[in-house]
Scaffold this active site. Structure first.
Site, PDB file in Angstrom:
ATOM      1  N   GLY A  46       3.774   1.700  -0.914  1.00 21.44           N
ATOM      2  CA  GLY A  46       4.764   1.727  -1.985  1.00 21.44           C
ATOM      3  C   GLY A  46       5.933   0.803  -1.773  1.00 21.44           C
ATOM      4  O   GLY A  46       6.551   0.348  -2.733  1.00 21.44           O
ATOM      5  N   GLY A  75       0.792  -1.220   0.000  1.00 20.96           N
ATOM      6  CA  GLY A  75       0.000   0.000   0.000  1.00 20.96           C
ATOM      7  C   GLY A  75       0.824   1.270   0.000  1.00 20.96           C
ATOM      8  O   GLY A  75       0.645   2.136  -0.868  1.00 20.96           O
ATOM      9  N   GLU A 114      -7.059  -0.898   2.897  1.00 25.86           N
ATOM     10  CA  GLU A 114      -7.412  -2.305   3.138  1.00 25.86           C
ATOM     11  C   GLU A 114      -8.890  -2.564   2.837  1.00 25.86           C
ATOM     12  O   GLU A 114      -9.236  -3.598   2.262  1.00 25.86           O
ATOM     13  CB  GLU A 114      -7.066  -2.660   4.592  1.00 25.86           C
TER      14      GLU A 114
END
Length: 206
Positions: free
Chosen positions: A107, A105, A173
């Site tokens: 990176g 998420g 998420e």
């Protein structure tokens, strides 16, 4: 550097009010502009391709992202794909023709980067899910990127005078879960899998 995204303050604390605000906030992720192809199209295309060539799918993520990846792995198995969660004791080796779906998420995560690198070195194709494709270290190992433009731990900011409704990486998420349900629906259509066939692959050892 762009300012971190802000979340709407809760307008009510009843269960229906909170549910509505959370769902609306997650849904808004999918209407944000992005320079990348839609994540849904990327994932359905990549999974359809690996299914057509008889390859295997490997999935990996850390923390709550990892739980979402495991949920997708389960549904891919129900759709008839050879799907495996990285680090399960029965996970086979990756090879040419196989696909790794990995999530990072913010990176970059050291373990995600390492696994993507290993997958590429053994001929596997790598698709990275991320909210920040231009930062971090994982995208350089990816053949394709599924961009989910949501808040993560990397840009979570404390709100003055209150706390966010969806803290830390919860927006990303939650968006993963919704995205994966869309993927399963579209992929089931693409593969011609009937609801009865999908249901027949559910475990009976429970």
């Amino acid at each position: 550097m762009a300012a971190p995204p802000t979340q709407p303050r809760p307008l009510g604390t009843s269960m229906p009010a909170l549910a509505s605000q959370i769902c609306n906030h997650i849904a808004s992720v999918f209407s944000k502009p992005t320079a990348h192809p839609p994540a849904l199209d990327v994932l359905v295309s990549e999974l359809s391709a690996v299914a057509s060539r008889g390859g295997r799918v490997f999935l990996y993520g850390v923390g709550r992202e990892g739980l979402m990846m495991k949920a997708l792995c389960m549904r891919l198995a129900h759709l008839g794909l050879s799907a495996h969660s990285v680090f399960d004791v029965t996970t086979p080796p990756i090879a040419g023709g196989d696909l790794l779906l990995a999530s990072a998420g913010p990176g970059g995560f050291s373990t995600v980067e390492a696994i993507c690198s290993v997958a590429r070195s053994h001929g596997g194709r790598v698709v990275l899910l991320t909210a920040q494709p231009e930062t971090g270290t994982c995208a350089r190992h990816a053949n394709a990127v599924a961009h989910v433009p949501a808040q993560t731990m990397a840009d979570d900011a404390a709100e003055e005078g209150g706390r966010p409704l969806l803290p830390m990486g919860s927006v990303y998420e939650g968006a993963m879960f919704v995205l994966f349900e869309m993927v399963v629906y579209r992929l089931g259509e693409a593969l011609g899998e009937s609801p009865e066939a999908v249901r027949s692959r559910h475990t009976n050892l429970e």
